[in-house]
Structures are given as structure tokens and as C-alpha cells.
Design an enzyme around this catalytic site. Structure first.
Site, PDB file in Angstrom:
ATOM      1  N   ASP A   1       0.735  -1.353   0.079  1.00  0.00           N
ATOM      2  CA  ASP A   1      -0.380  -0.148  -0.161  1.00  0.00           C
ATOM      3  C   ASP A   1       0.706   1.193  -0.188  1.00  0.00           C
ATOM      4  O   ASP A   1       1.616   0.825   0.343  1.00  0.00           O
ATOM      5  CB  ASP A   1      -0.900   0.028   1.239  1.00  0.00           C
ATOM      6  CG  ASP A   1      -1.650  -0.945   1.478  1.00  0.00           C
ATOM      7  OD1 ASP A   1      -1.812  -1.165   0.403  1.00  0.00           O
ATOM      8  OD2 ASP A   1      -2.399  -1.543   2.238  1.00  0.00           O
TER       9      ASP A   1
HETATM   10  N1  URA Z   1      -1.196  -5.856   3.831  1.00  0.00           N
HETATM   11  C1  URA Z   1      -1.974  -4.505   3.938  1.00  0.00           C
HETATM   12  O1  URA Z   1      -2.241  -4.714   5.058  1.00  0.00           O
HETATM   13  N2  URA Z   1      -0.712  -3.694   3.260  1.00  0.00           N
HETATM   14  C2  URA Z   1       0.174  -3.923   2.112  1.00  0.00           C
HETATM   15  O2  URA Z   1       0.351  -2.981   2.248  1.00  0.00           O
HETATM   16  C3  URA Z   1       1.277  -5.042   3.011  1.00  0.00           C
HETATM   17  C4  URA Z   1      -0.748  -6.038   3.206  1.00  0.00           C
END
Ligand code: URA
Length: 243
Positions: free
Chosen positions: A111
Site C-alpha cells: 500500500d
Molecule cells: N497488508 C496490507 O494491509 N497492506 C500492505 O501493504 C501489505 C500487506
């Protein structure tokens, strides 16, 4: 067609394949004496070399020939893992332009607000192997939670939590308390927002997320936020091992 081991290729073609421009652009750079090969100036674009172990400089910058690119990056926050971003700069802007020309791709997206270890390559088979759910490469996340993580919540994450749109409960492979609000969570899948959704499902909230390990490959302490480096043979072995 398979390339014969030890086959030689023109310098113009080598540079172009390594991402330094079209054949014509590379030809001009060579004629303009902007390229050295293994320490010596080479002004003839048609000179042939065996590319294995070739070291060259382009406008003074040193490069080693790589048939395929395998890299790791310490992803910063507020960068997107996409070539076409929406709100933030792309992580690919942190790489040298020739690698972007080679169309390297990150393996599994993080993310925009997640930091930490991300792999990048232009080898389709490697990307597939590392990201395929079949291979279940474990990934470890350092999760900073809004509220203290209780023993019951950790037990719940290990037993499996029900996520919306998922038919069966999903469990972490491991979940270790580091401090009151910080846990290390190991997952074998990479579902959309998985860590955040799992933590939300036990009535807590992720306030900081950093991926610290893939397979047995740990985010190196000396790889600063925003930096990248080539994967070594040892790193590749660590990726193959599930520890
Ligand atoms: N899980 C999440 O919620 N976000 C990420 O970036 C990676 C794993």
C-alpha cells in the site's frame, strides 16, 4: 532461439538491451565516445563482446551487464507500487532510468502508506514464482497497532479471522509480540490489504506497517528508506528458503 553461451553481441545491441536507449541512440553515444568497456574506451558500435561479466560505463556511470534484473528496494511511505500512479510518485522513479526502460515490475504491491522490503525484476518466471499463491512464500510484517495487542487478539490471528469476501477464516503463520502495540505477523498469502483487514477484524487498527522479510530474506539494516540494490546470490538463496 536460445543464446549460445559465450556468443558475442555488438556493443550497440548490448547497451540497447540493457535499457540505454534505441539501437540508434546507443550507436550515437558510442560514436561520441561516451562508453567504456572493461576500462577501455570503445568508439565502434559494431565491436562485439561476450556480455557475461561485462563491465561498462555510460557517460561516466559504472554498470555491470545483467541478463535479467533482480533488485530489492526499501519502499518509502507515500509512494505507489504502480507505473501509472494516482496520488503519489511511483516507486519506479527511485530507480535508474535504464531499469525502468527494461520494464521491471514489483513483485506483490505494498500500500502507499506501507514501507519496507519489496522485490523488483524483469524476469517473468521469477515474478510468477515469487508471487504465485501455490509457492506460499512467507512474508513478515512489523505491525504497529493503535491499541495494545492482547493475548486473545494474537491467539485469534493465529487461529484465523473471518474477512469479508473470503469464504474461509484466514490465519497468520506466526504472530509475535514485540511490544504492547507492535507485533510481527507472518503471512503466506498476499490478499488485498490483508494485514490491515486482519487487524481490523480483531477490533484493533494498523497505524504503521513495514514489511521486514520475504522468505528468509530480511530487509537489510543498511538499506535506507528509498534505496535499492541488486540481489546477491545469497539473497536469492534466502528467497528460495522458507526458513
Ligand atoms: N497488508 C496490507 O494491509 N497492506 C500492505 O501493504 C501489505 C500487506
Amino acid at each position: 532461439m536460445t543464446k549460445k553461451l559465450g556468443a558475442t553481441i555488438s556493443l550497440e545491441r548490448i547497451l540497447s538491451k540493457q535499457g540505454f536507449g534505441t539501437r540508434k541512440q546507443c550507436r550515437i553515444m558510442i560514436i561520441n565516445e561516451e562508453i567504456t568497456v572493461n576500462g577501455a574506451l570503445c568508439g565502434d558500435p559494431d565491436t562485439t563482446f561476450s556480455p557475461e561479466n561485462l563491465s561498462f560505463t555510460v557517460k561516466g556511470e559504472a554498470w555491470d551487464y545483467k541478463e535479467k534484473s533482480y533488485l530489492m528496494m526499501h519502499k518509502p511511505s507515500n509512494y505507489e507500487c504502480s507505473h501509472k500512479t494516482q496520488h503519489h510518485p511511483t516507486i519506479y522513479s527511485l530507480l535508474p532510468h535504464p531499469l525502468v526502460v527494461r520494464d521491471v515490475q514489483c513483485i506483490g504491491r505494498l500500500d502507499e502508506d506501507t514501507t519496507g522490503l519489496i522485490l523488483i525484476s524483469d524476469d517473468g518466471q521469477f515474478i510468477h514464482r515469487m508471487s504465485s499463491p501455490k509457492h506460499k512464500v512467507p512474508k513478515v510484517y512489523e505491525v504497529t497497532c493503535k491499541h495494545v495487542m492482547s493475548d486473545e487478539q494474537i491467539a485469534h490471528i493465529l487461529k484465523g479471522v473471518k474477512l469479508i469476501d473470503e469464504p474461509a477464516p484466514i490465519a497468520a503463520l506466526a504472530c509475535e509480540r514485540i511490544s504492547d502495540n507492535v507485533i510481527h505477523m507472518t503471512l503466506s498469502e498476499g490478499k488485498y490489504h490483508q494485514v490491515k483487514r486482519m487487524v481490523a477484524a480483531i477490533s484493533n487498527r494498523v497505524e504503521g506497517l513495514k514489511r521486514i522479510q520475504i522468505g528468509a530474506l530480511k530487509l537489510p539494516d543498511d538499506l535506507k528508506v528509498g534505496e535499492w540494490r541488486w540481489l546477491s546470490d545469497n539473497d536469492m538463496n534466502n528467497l528460495r528458503s522458507k526458513e
